[in-house]
Design a protein around this motif. Sequence first.
Motif, mmCIF file in Angstrom:
data_model
loop_
_atom_site.group_PDB
_atom_site.id
_atom_site.type_symbol
_atom_site.label_atom_id
_atom_site.label_comp_id
_atom_site.label_asym_id
_atom_site.label_seq_id
_atom_site.Cartn_x
_atom_site.Cartn_y
_atom_site.Cartn_z
ATOM 1 N N SER A 164 16.936 -4.077 -17.125
ATOM 2 C CA SER A 164 16.681 -2.490 -17.216
ATOM 3 C C SER A 164 17.802 -1.668 -17.314
ATOM 4 N N LEU A 165 18.795 -2.226 -17.097
ATOM 5 C CA LEU A 165 20.122 -1.380 -17.255
ATOM 6 C C LEU A 165 20.923 -1.794 -18.266
ATOM 7 N N GLY A 166 21.393 -0.670 -18.702
ATOM 8 C CA GLY A 166 22.390 -0.909 -20.106
ATOM 9 C C GLY A 166 21.480 -0.872 -21.409
ATOM 10 N N ILE A 167 20.304 -0.343 -21.451
ATOM 11 C CA ILE A 167 19.476 -0.464 -22.381
ATOM 12 C C ILE A 167 18.837 0.813 -22.849
ATOM 13 N N ALA A 168 18.550 1.436 -23.983
ATOM 14 C CA ALA A 168 18.043 2.629 -24.349
ATOM 15 C C ALA A 168 16.873 2.436 -25.266
ATOM 16 N N TRP A 169 17.042 1.868 -26.399
ATOM 17 C CA TRP A 169 15.677 1.656 -27.447
ATOM 18 C C TRP A 169 15.731 0.068 -27.712
ATOM 19 N N PRO A 170 15.205 -0.690 -26.995
ATOM 20 C CA PRO A 170 15.199 -2.066 -27.306
ATOM 21 C C PRO A 170 13.970 -2.203 -28.359
ATOM 22 N N ASN A 171 14.319 -2.704 -29.231
ATOM 23 C CA ASN A 171 13.440 -3.004 -30.459
ATOM 24 C C ASN A 171 12.993 -4.329 -30.507
ATOM 25 N N GLY A 172 13.481 -5.050 -31.478
ATOM 26 C CA GLY A 172 13.086 -6.360 -31.670
ATOM 27 C C GLY A 172 13.467 -7.333 -30.678
ATOM 28 N N ILE A 173 12.712 -8.392 -30.461
ATOM 29 C CA ILE A 173 12.943 -9.545 -29.481
ATOM 30 C C ILE A 173 12.484 -10.621 -29.924
ATOM 31 N N SER A 174 13.437 -11.865 -29.690
ATOM 32 C CA SER A 174 13.165 -13.307 -30.259
ATOM 33 C C SER A 174 13.665 -14.175 -29.314
ATOM 34 N N VAL A 175 12.683 -15.311 -29.038
ATOM 35 C CA VAL A 175 13.101 -16.483 -28.294
ATOM 36 C C VAL A 175 13.990 -17.419 -29.127
ATOM 37 N N ASP A 176 14.897 -18.094 -28.546
ATOM 38 C CA ASP A 176 15.515 -19.121 -29.084
ATOM 39 C C ASP A 176 14.948 -20.375 -28.168
ATOM 40 N N TYR A 177 14.315 -21.003 -28.712
ATOM 41 C CA TYR A 177 13.448 -22.023 -28.137
ATOM 42 C C TYR A 177 14.267 -23.493 -27.823
ATOM 43 N N GLU A 178 15.491 -23.592 -28.586
ATOM 44 C CA GLU A 178 16.424 -24.655 -28.217
ATOM 45 C C GLU A 178 17.421 -24.499 -27.019
ATOM 46 N N GLU A 179 17.690 -23.285 -27.080
ATOM 47 C CA GLU A 179 18.769 -22.953 -25.871
ATOM 48 C C GLU A 179 18.132 -22.214 -24.833
ATOM 49 N N ASN A 180 16.946 -21.798 -24.805
ATOM 50 C CA ASN A 180 16.434 -21.228 -23.975
ATOM 51 C C ASN A 180 16.921 -19.768 -23.400
ATOM 52 N N LYS A 181 17.198 -19.102 -24.535
ATOM 53 C CA LYS A 181 17.573 -17.795 -24.449
ATOM 54 C C LYS A 181 16.672 -16.585 -25.123
ATOM 55 N N LEU A 182 16.781 -15.528 -24.835
ATOM 56 C CA LEU A 182 16.020 -14.276 -25.060
ATOM 57 C C LEU A 182 16.854 -13.307 -25.879
ATOM 58 N N TYR A 183 16.659 -13.002 -26.930
ATOM 59 C CA TYR A 183 17.422 -12.062 -27.703
ATOM 60 C C TYR A 183 16.891 -10.592 -28.029
ATOM 61 N N TRP A 184 17.623 -9.760 -27.721
ATOM 62 C CA TRP A 184 16.989 -8.240 -28.369
ATOM 63 C C TRP A 184 17.964 -7.634 -29.180
ATOM 64 N N CYS A 185 17.508 -6.592 -29.706
ATOM 65 C CA CYS A 185 18.296 -5.461 -30.319
ATOM 66 C C CYS A 185 17.793 -4.231 -29.872
ATOM 67 N N ASP A 186 18.945 -3.496 -29.714
ATOM 68 C CA ASP A 186 18.931 -2.123 -29.303
ATOM 69 C C ASP A 186 19.271 -0.872 -30.328
ATOM 70 N N ALA A 187 18.273 -0.145 -30.836
ATOM 71 C CA ALA A 187 18.648 0.811 -31.746
ATOM 72 C C ALA A 187 19.639 1.860 -31.329
ATOM 73 N N ARG A 188 19.680 2.285 -30.036
ATOM 74 C CA ARG A 188 20.613 3.248 -29.539
ATOM 75 C C ARG A 188 21.990 2.781 -29.223
ATOM 76 N N THR A 189 22.147 1.607 -28.600
ATOM 77 C CA THR A 189 23.605 1.022 -28.438
ATOM 78 C C THR A 189 23.890 0.191 -29.370
ATOM 79 N N ASP A 190 23.286 0.022 -30.519
ATOM 80 C CA ASP A 190 23.732 -0.657 -31.742
ATOM 81 C C ASP A 190 24.303 -2.140 -31.260
ATOM 82 N N LYS A 191 23.494 -3.012 -30.331
ATOM 83 C CA LYS A 191 23.791 -4.315 -29.995
ATOM 84 C C LYS A 191 22.571 -5.037 -30.162
ATOM 85 N N ILE A 192 23.318 -6.637 -30.278
ATOM 86 C CA ILE A 192 22.082 -7.460 -30.262
ATOM 87 C C ILE A 192 22.761 -8.173 -28.722
ATOM 88 N N GLU A 193 22.034 -8.281 -27.840
ATOM 89 C CA GLU A 193 22.234 -8.991 -26.638
ATOM 90 C C GLU A 193 21.317 -10.323 -26.488
#
Length: 137
Positions: A72-101
Motif C-alpha cells: 500500500s506504500l509507494g504505489i500510485a497507479w498499479p496496472n498489470g499484475i502477473s504471477v511467477d509460478y516458478e519463483e513464487n513472486k508477484l510482479y506489477w507495473c505502475d503507470a505513474r511511478t514508471d516501475k515494474i516491481e
Amino acid sequence: DNIYWTDHGFNLIEVARLNGSFRYVVISQGLDQPRSIAVHPEKGYLFWTEWGQTPCIGRAHLDGSEKVVLVSLGIAWPNGISVDYEENKLYWCDARTDKIERIDLESGGNREIVLSGSNVDMFSVAVFGAYIYWSDR
C-alpha cells in the motif's frame, strides 16, 4: 476451469465457468477501482491491483475469503499484475511511478524494483521463465 474479472463500474471481482455459467461475485466489499487480476490456482490465491483513494495490491483466496493488502506504500497507479509460478513472486507495473516491481507472493516481503523508466506509462506485465514482458500506452 474458471475465469475471473474485475468490474470497474461496480468495484467487484467476479468469477464464472468458461462457458459463462455459475457466475458469482467473489469480492464486493472494500474495493475501490480494481484494475487487474492474476490467479495462482495451485496455491488458491487471487491477486488484484487497485487505483482508488488508497492504491494497493491485494490477495485473497479464490472464494474471496481472507482478504489482505500486500502493498500500500509507494504505489500510485498499479496496472498489470502477473504471477511467477516458478519463483513464487508477484510482479506489477505502475503507470505513474514508471516501475515494474515484485514481492514474495506469500509474505508480501522482499520488495524489489525490477525495471524503472521514465515517461513509459506501463499498462500490463507478464512473466514467463526468465523473461518479463510489458506494454505501455
